[in-house]
Design a protein around this motif. Structure first.
Motif, PDB file in Angstrom:
ATOM      1  N   MET A 112       0.842  -1.191   0.000  1.00  0.00           N
ATOM      2  CA  MET A 112       0.000   0.000   0.000  1.00  0.00           C
ATOM      3  C   MET A 112       0.874   1.237   0.000  1.00  0.00           C
ATOM      4  O   MET A 112       1.876   1.285   0.699  1.00  0.00           O
ATOM      5  N   LEU A 124      -9.307   4.602   1.536  1.00  0.00           N
ATOM      6  CA  LEU A 124      -8.768   3.754   0.474  1.00  0.00           C
ATOM      7  C   LEU A 124      -9.377   4.222  -0.837  1.00  0.00           C
ATOM      8  O   LEU A 124     -10.603   4.304  -0.967  1.00  0.00           O
ATOM      9  N   ASP A 156     -10.321   4.365  -4.915  1.00  0.00           N
ATOM     10  CA  ASP A 156     -10.754   3.461  -5.976  1.00  0.00           C
ATOM     11  C   ASP A 156      -9.648   3.366  -7.026  1.00  0.00           C
ATOM     12  O   ASP A 156      -9.165   4.392  -7.531  1.00  0.00           O
ATOM     13  N   SER A 157      -9.262   2.142  -7.375  1.00  0.00           N
ATOM     14  CA  SER A 157      -8.177   1.956  -8.341  1.00  0.00           C
ATOM     15  C   SER A 157      -8.568   2.415  -9.742  1.00  0.00           C
ATOM     16  O   SER A 157      -7.702   2.586 -10.596  1.00  0.00           O
ATOM     17  N   SER A 193      -2.869   0.293  -5.189  1.00  0.00           N
ATOM     18  CA  SER A 193      -3.529   0.273  -3.881  1.00  0.00           C
ATOM     19  C   SER A 193      -3.066   1.492  -3.091  1.00  0.00           C
ATOM     20  O   SER A 193      -2.008   1.492  -2.477  1.00  0.00           O
ATOM     21  N   GLN A 213     -13.302  -0.547  -6.560  1.00  0.00           N
ATOM     22  CA  GLN A 213     -12.306  -1.520  -6.978  1.00  0.00           C
ATOM     23  C   GLN A 213     -10.974  -1.220  -6.304  1.00  0.00           C
ATOM     24  O   GLN A 213     -10.604  -0.067  -6.119  1.00  0.00           O
ATOM     25  N   GLY A 214     -10.277  -2.270  -5.946  1.00  0.00           N
ATOM     26  CA  GLY A 214      -8.988  -2.126  -5.284  1.00  0.00           C
ATOM     27  C   GLY A 214      -8.704  -3.344  -4.425  1.00  0.00           C
ATOM     28  O   GLY A 214      -9.603  -3.878  -3.761  1.00  0.00           O
ATOM     29  N   GLU A 215      -7.463  -3.769  -4.438  1.00  0.00           N
ATOM     30  CA  GLU A 215      -7.076  -4.981  -3.720  1.00  0.00           C
ATOM     31  C   GLU A 215      -7.379  -4.879  -2.236  1.00  0.00           C
ATOM     32  O   GLU A 215      -7.961  -5.786  -1.636  1.00  0.00           O
ATOM     33  N   HIS A 216      -7.002  -3.761  -1.615  1.00  0.00           N
ATOM     34  CA  HIS A 216      -7.168  -3.633  -0.172  1.00  0.00           C
ATOM     35  C   HIS A 216      -8.610  -3.345   0.215  1.00  0.00           C
ATOM     36  O   HIS A 216      -9.007  -3.618   1.348  1.00  0.00           O
ATOM     37  N   VAL A 217      -9.395  -2.798  -0.693  1.00  0.00           N
ATOM     38  CA  VAL A 217     -10.812  -2.615  -0.414  1.00  0.00           C
ATOM     39  C   VAL A 217     -11.470  -3.965  -0.180  1.00  0.00           C
ATOM     40  O   VAL A 217     -12.254  -4.152   0.761  1.00  0.00           O
ATOM     41  N   GLU A 218     -11.158  -4.921  -1.024  1.00  0.00           N
ATOM     42  CA  GLU A 218     -11.738  -6.256  -0.888  1.00  0.00           C
ATOM     43  C   GLU A 218     -11.202  -6.990   0.327  1.00  0.00           C
ATOM     44  O   GLU A 218     -11.910  -7.802   0.933  1.00  0.00           O
ATOM     45  N   GLU A 219      -9.955  -6.704   0.712  1.00  0.00           N
ATOM     46  CA  GLU A 219      -9.355  -7.384   1.862  1.00  0.00           C
ATOM     47  C   GLU A 219      -9.892  -6.866   3.189  1.00  0.00           C
ATOM     48  O   GLU A 219     -10.075  -7.642   4.141  1.00  0.00           O
TER      49      GLU A 219
END
Length: 316
Positions: free
Chosen positions: A1, A264, A266-267, A273, A293-299
């Motif tokens: 990040m 966080l 949005d990608s 990220s 959308q974004g890797e860390h958003v989903e995590e």
């Protein structure tokens, strides 16, 4: 990040300005003369009135480029403890008080005691390693560091603001959770959410107005930057902008004393990220980009279509 840190450090700007002034305003040496350059300068002076009888500083000039290094000698524990007295901000939004060897973090954990250890002063699992007198740095066994800073005097005028702010955000988040699980019709929670309910009724009117200004900004809320249009989701809230964080944000009227939010991004708007911190005045609730959308958003977050936003995941 990646954390956005806009702007050039103030130290570099000040250094460049001083060098430019020296070139433009300084007088030139006479022809044939040479400017004396000390190959080594050593200044040693005891400062008993400020730092104790054994406080000694030495200033050295290296030969190649005149780079200065400050070497600090050992300072006795009594002088270190004396420098820690008063009010501090611990970097986590807490205002703490140091009186003698007792420290009140004002977080419900009671009074902690500063103790002497072989490595220096010890407090709450951390050791004071450097930074006095302005920025005490405490190091934990795992290598992480926590920096204390002196708070803005205006923050101390309303000692109840931080507690009221955090309690209000927690209450608002609980309402949002109930909306997400379908209790809105039974308890008419939609009206409760839109009204901004959750602040202490006995709080001063000015404080109530400050809380209502961010009534829709809680952890999990989808937001948009008012100026740049960048979308994101809130992952943390703070009652004001800490001193360390303020150096990374653009200056503005009242920006230091207003709430700020960790977001966080949005990608689709900012590739990668990316996380950043945004003052409340630049944010507005906006769910048009949901789901983000974004890797860390989903995590870190749990999407809920019922509220067009997110609930905090186990890692938040």
């Amino acid at each position: 990040m990646m954390l956005l840190t806009p702007g050039q450090p103030g130290q570099l700007r000040a250094l460049g300005a001083s060098r430019s002034q020296a070139r433009l305003g300084g007088s030139s040496p006479a022809v044939g003369s040479s400017m004396p350059r000390p190959s080594r300068c050593s200044v040693s002076k005891a400062l008993p009135s400020l730092l104790g009888s054994v406080a000694v500083y030495r200033l050295h000039f290296k030969k190649p480029r005149g780079q200065r290094q400050i070497r600090r000698a050992t300072i006795d524990s009594a002088s270190l403890l004396s420098s820690l007295q008063g009010t501090w901000e611990d970097g986590k939004g807490l205002i703490l008080e140091v009186e003698g060897s007792k420290v009140d973090f004002q977080d419900g954990t009671g009074i902690w005691k500063i103790e002497e250890a072989s490595a220096g002063l010890h407090l709450r699992g951390a050791t004071l390693c450097r930074g006095l007198p302005d920025l005490p740095i405490w190091e934990f066994p795992d290598g992480t560091e926590l920096v204390w800073t002196r708070p803005d005097p205006a923050q101390l005028q309303d000692k109840h603001w931080a507690g009221n702010f955090l309690m209000y955000k927690l209450t608002r988040l609980l309402v949002r959770r109930k909306l997400a699980v379908g209790e809105a019709i039974e308890h008419d929670l939609n009206k409760v959410w839109k009204s901004g309910w959750g602040y202490i009724p006995t709080a001063p009117v000015e404080r109530q107005a400050r809380l209502l200004a961010g009534k829709h900004l809680v952890v999990g809320s989808c937001v948009r930057h008012r100026q740049y249009g960048v979308r994101g989701v809130v992952v943390a809230c703070e009652p004001w902008t800490g001193a360390r964080l303020a150096r990374k944000l653009p200056a503005g009227p009242g920006a230091r004393l207003q709430p700020c939010y960790h977001v966080l991004l949005d990608s689709r708007d900012v590739p990668g990220s990316v996380a950043t911190v945004i003052p409340e005045m630049y944010l507005e609730a906006d769910d048009s980009g949901f789901p983000l959308q974004g890797e860390h958003v989903e995590e870190l977050m749990i999407p809920r279509e019922e509220i067009r936003g997110y609930l905090p995941g186990p890692r938040v």
